[in-house]
Design a protein around this motif. Sequence first.
Motif, PDB file in Angstrom:
ATOM      1  N   VAL A  59       3.069  -6.645   5.534  1.00 30.00           N
ATOM      2  CA  VAL A  59       2.561  -5.321   5.160  1.00 30.00           C
ATOM      3  C   VAL A  59       3.743  -4.493   4.662  1.00 30.00           C
ATOM      4  CG1 VAL A  59       1.523  -3.186   5.997  1.00 30.00           C
ATOM      5  CG2 VAL A  59       0.650  -5.398   6.788  1.00 30.00           C
ATOM      6  N   THR A  60       3.615  -3.983   3.460  1.00 32.01           N
ATOM      7  CA  THR A  60       4.661  -3.147   2.879  1.00 32.01           C
ATOM      8  C   THR A  60       4.054  -1.805   2.508  1.00 32.01           C
ATOM      9  OG1 THR A  60       5.783  -5.097   1.982  1.00 32.01           O
ATOM     10  CG2 THR A  60       6.422  -2.949   1.100  1.00 32.01           C
ATOM     11  N   VAL A  61       4.633  -0.739   3.042  1.00 31.54           N
ATOM     12  CA  VAL A  61       4.128   0.603   2.784  1.00 31.54           C
ATOM     13  C   VAL A  61       5.184   1.355   1.976  1.00 31.54           C
ATOM     14  CG1 VAL A  61       3.198   2.716   3.783  1.00 31.54           C
ATOM     15  CG2 VAL A  61       2.889   0.531   4.974  1.00 31.54           C
ATOM     16  N   SER A  62       4.816   1.753   0.798  1.00 34.50           N
ATOM     17  CA  SER A  62       5.752   2.467  -0.065  1.00 34.50           C
ATOM     18  C   SER A  62       5.623   3.975   0.142  1.00 34.50           C
ATOM     19  CB  SER A  62       5.488   2.114  -1.523  1.00 34.50           C
ATOM     20  OG  SER A  62       4.198   2.547  -1.902  1.00 34.50           O
ATOM     21  N   SER A  63       6.741   4.644  -0.015  1.00 31.26           N
ATOM     22  CA  SER A  63       6.750   6.102   0.197  1.00 31.26           C
ATOM     23  C   SER A  63       6.465   6.855  -1.093  1.00 31.26           C
ATOM     24  CB  SER A  63       8.104   6.529   0.762  1.00 31.26           C
ATOM     25  OG  SER A  63       9.131   6.128  -0.104  1.00 31.26           O
ATOM     26  N   LYS A  80       2.357   4.434   7.219  1.00 25.68           N
ATOM     27  CA  LYS A  80       3.637   5.073   6.970  1.00 25.68           C
ATOM     28  C   LYS A  80       4.663   4.019   6.571  1.00 25.68           C
ATOM     29  CE  LYS A  80       2.628   8.427  10.632  1.00 25.68           C
ATOM     30  NZ  LYS A  80       3.096   9.046  11.891  1.00 25.68           N
ATOM     31  N   PRO A  81       5.705   4.413   5.855  1.00 22.84           N
ATOM     32  CA  PRO A  81       6.731   3.425   5.477  1.00 22.84           C
ATOM     33  C   PRO A  81       7.296   2.678   6.681  1.00 22.84           C
ATOM     34  CG  PRO A  81       7.031   5.431   4.217  1.00 22.84           C
ATOM     35  CD  PRO A  81       5.946   5.721   5.220  1.00 22.84           C
ATOM     36  N   GLU A  82       7.365   3.317   7.829  1.00 27.83           N
ATOM     37  CA  GLU A  82       7.899   2.658   9.017  1.00 27.83           C
ATOM     38  C   GLU A  82       6.949   1.605   9.602  1.00 27.83           C
ATOM     39  OE1 GLU A  82       7.653   5.957   8.471  1.00 27.83           O
ATOM     40  OE2 GLU A  82       7.124   7.047  10.321  1.00 27.83           O
ATOM     41  N   ASP A  83       5.754   1.514   9.054  1.00 26.61           N
ATOM     42  CA  ASP A  83       4.831   0.444   9.460  1.00 26.61           C
ATOM     43  C   ASP A  83       5.111  -0.854   8.704  1.00 26.61           C
ATOM     44  OD1 ASP A  83       2.251   2.918   9.536  1.00 26.61           O
ATOM     45  OD2 ASP A  83       3.281   2.036  11.263  1.00 26.61           O
ATOM     46  N   THR A  84       6.010  -0.809   7.747  1.00 26.02           N
ATOM     47  CA  THR A  84       6.360  -2.010   6.991  1.00 26.02           C
ATOM     48  C   THR A  84       6.928  -3.070   7.918  1.00 26.02           C
ATOM     49  OG1 THR A  84       6.782  -0.808   4.943  1.00 26.02           O
ATOM     50  CG2 THR A  84       7.890  -2.930   5.207  1.00 26.02           C
ATOM     51  N   VAL A 113       0.845  -1.185   0.000  1.00 23.11           N
ATOM     52  CA  VAL A 113       0.000   0.000   0.000  1.00 23.11           C
ATOM     53  C   VAL A 113       0.883   1.238   0.000  1.00 23.11           C
ATOM     54  CG1 VAL A 113      -0.182   0.057   2.522  1.00 23.11           C
ATOM     55  CG2 VAL A 113      -1.999   1.075   1.131  1.00 23.11           C
ATOM     56  N   GLU A 114       0.383   2.305  -0.574  1.00 21.55           N
ATOM     57  CA  GLU A 114       1.130   3.555  -0.566  1.00 21.55           C
ATOM     58  C   GLU A 114       0.978   4.255   0.780  1.00 21.55           C
ATOM     59  OE1 GLU A 114       0.932   4.772  -5.304  1.00 21.55           O
ATOM     60  OE2 GLU A 114      -0.125   5.967  -3.809  1.00 21.55           O
ATOM     61  N   ALA A 115       1.948   5.059   1.109  1.00 21.25           N
ATOM     62  CA  ALA A 115       1.874   5.846   2.340  1.00 21.25           C
ATOM     63  C   ALA A 115       0.584   6.656   2.359  1.00 21.25           C
ATOM     64  CB  ALA A 115       3.082   6.759   2.453  1.00 21.25           C
ATOM     65  N   GLY A 116      -0.062   6.675   3.520  1.00 18.52           N
ATOM     66  CA  GLY A 116      -1.339   7.348   3.653  1.00 18.52           C
ATOM     67  C   GLY A 116      -2.535   6.458   3.430  1.00 18.52           C
ATOM     68  N   GLY A 117      -2.282   5.267   2.924  1.00 17.24           N
ATOM     69  CA  GLY A 117      -3.355   4.332   2.645  1.00 17.24           C
ATOM     70  C   GLY A 117      -3.777   3.533   3.861  1.00 17.24           C
ATOM     71  N   SER A 118      -4.704   2.604   3.635  1.00 12.43           N
ATOM     72  CA  SER A 118      -5.261   1.795   4.717  1.00 12.43           C
ATOM     73  C   SER A 118      -5.252   0.320   4.351  1.00 12.43           C
ATOM     74  CB  SER A 118      -6.705   2.218   5.007  1.00 12.43           C
ATOM     75  OG  SER A 118      -6.782   3.555   5.440  1.00 12.43           O
ATOM     76  N   LEU A 119      -5.193  -0.503   5.369  1.00 12.70           N
ATOM     77  CA  LEU A 119      -5.347  -1.949   5.243  1.00 12.70           C
ATOM     78  C   LEU A 119      -6.072  -2.458   6.469  1.00 12.70           C
ATOM     79  CD1 LEU A 119      -1.853  -3.310   4.046  1.00 12.70           C
ATOM     80  CD2 LEU A 119      -3.996  -3.362   2.752  1.00 12.70           C
ATOM     81  N   ARG A 120      -6.762  -3.567   6.313  1.00 16.01           N
ATOM     82  CA  ARG A 120      -7.350  -4.226   7.473  1.00 16.01           C
ATOM     83  C   ARG A 120      -6.824  -5.649   7.540  1.00 16.01           C
ATOM     84  NH1 ARG A 120     -13.521  -5.760   9.335  1.00 16.01           N
ATOM     85  NH2 ARG A 120     -13.295  -7.374   7.713  1.00 16.01           N
ATOM     86  N   LEU A 121      -6.182  -5.960   8.630  1.00  9.56           N
ATOM     87  CA  LEU A 121      -5.713  -7.314   8.873  1.00  9.56           C
ATOM     88  C   LEU A 121      -6.773  -8.098   9.615  1.00  9.56           C
ATOM     89  CD1 LEU A 121      -2.027  -6.668  10.007  1.00  9.56           C
ATOM     90  CD2 LEU A 121      -2.957  -6.868   7.694  1.00  9.56           C
ATOM     91  N   SER A 122      -6.838  -9.385   9.310  1.00  9.37           N
ATOM     92  CA  SER A 122      -7.785 -10.269   9.979  1.00  9.37           C
ATOM     93  C   SER A 122      -7.043 -11.451  10.575  1.00  9.37           C
ATOM     94  CB  SER A 122      -8.829 -10.787   8.988  1.00  9.37           C
ATOM     95  OG  SER A 122      -9.577  -9.731   8.420  1.00  9.37           O
ATOM     96  N   CYS A 123      -7.522 -11.904  11.705  1.00  8.44           N
ATOM     97  CA  CYS A 123      -6.970 -13.092  12.352  1.00  8.44           C
ATOM     98  C   CYS A 123      -8.130 -14.025  12.665  1.00  8.44           C
ATOM     99  CB  CYS A 123      -6.225 -12.714  13.622  1.00  8.44           C
ATOM    100  SG  CYS A 123      -5.638 -14.129  14.600  1.00  8.44           S
TER     101      CYS A 123
END
Length: 114
Positions: free
Chosen positions: A110-114, A85-89, A11-21
């Motif tokens: 999860v990969t966050v691109s800048s 944020k990229p640091e959330d990768t 996902v690009e920086a500023g975007g959203s994702l939802r993880l499920s368990c």
Amino acid sequence: VQLQASGGGLVEAGGSLRLSCAASGITLSINNMAWYRQAPGKRRELVAGISRAGSTNYADSVKDRFVISRDTAKKMVYLQMNNLKPEDTAVYYCYREGLGGTNWGQGTLVTVSS
């Protein structure tokens, strides 16, 4: 007990994702659940937790951006991640603590691109 994490991706920086368990073999209401993450070269760290009683806690770095929740009937735990944020990768892991010990899920990247 099995914990199956899903929902990771790029996902690009500023975007959203939802993880499920998806949890099997346990009752969520009598277990503490959490999401941890591990970035390359770094130690695994707690991201967010939800207690048996439903109270939540967050790492300072994700407060106001991430929300942990659960659906006890479906035996699902979620992590809504906003303003990424990229640091959330990192690889994100689902975790259980309760009677009988602890369990880890297999992780979702999860990969966050800048």
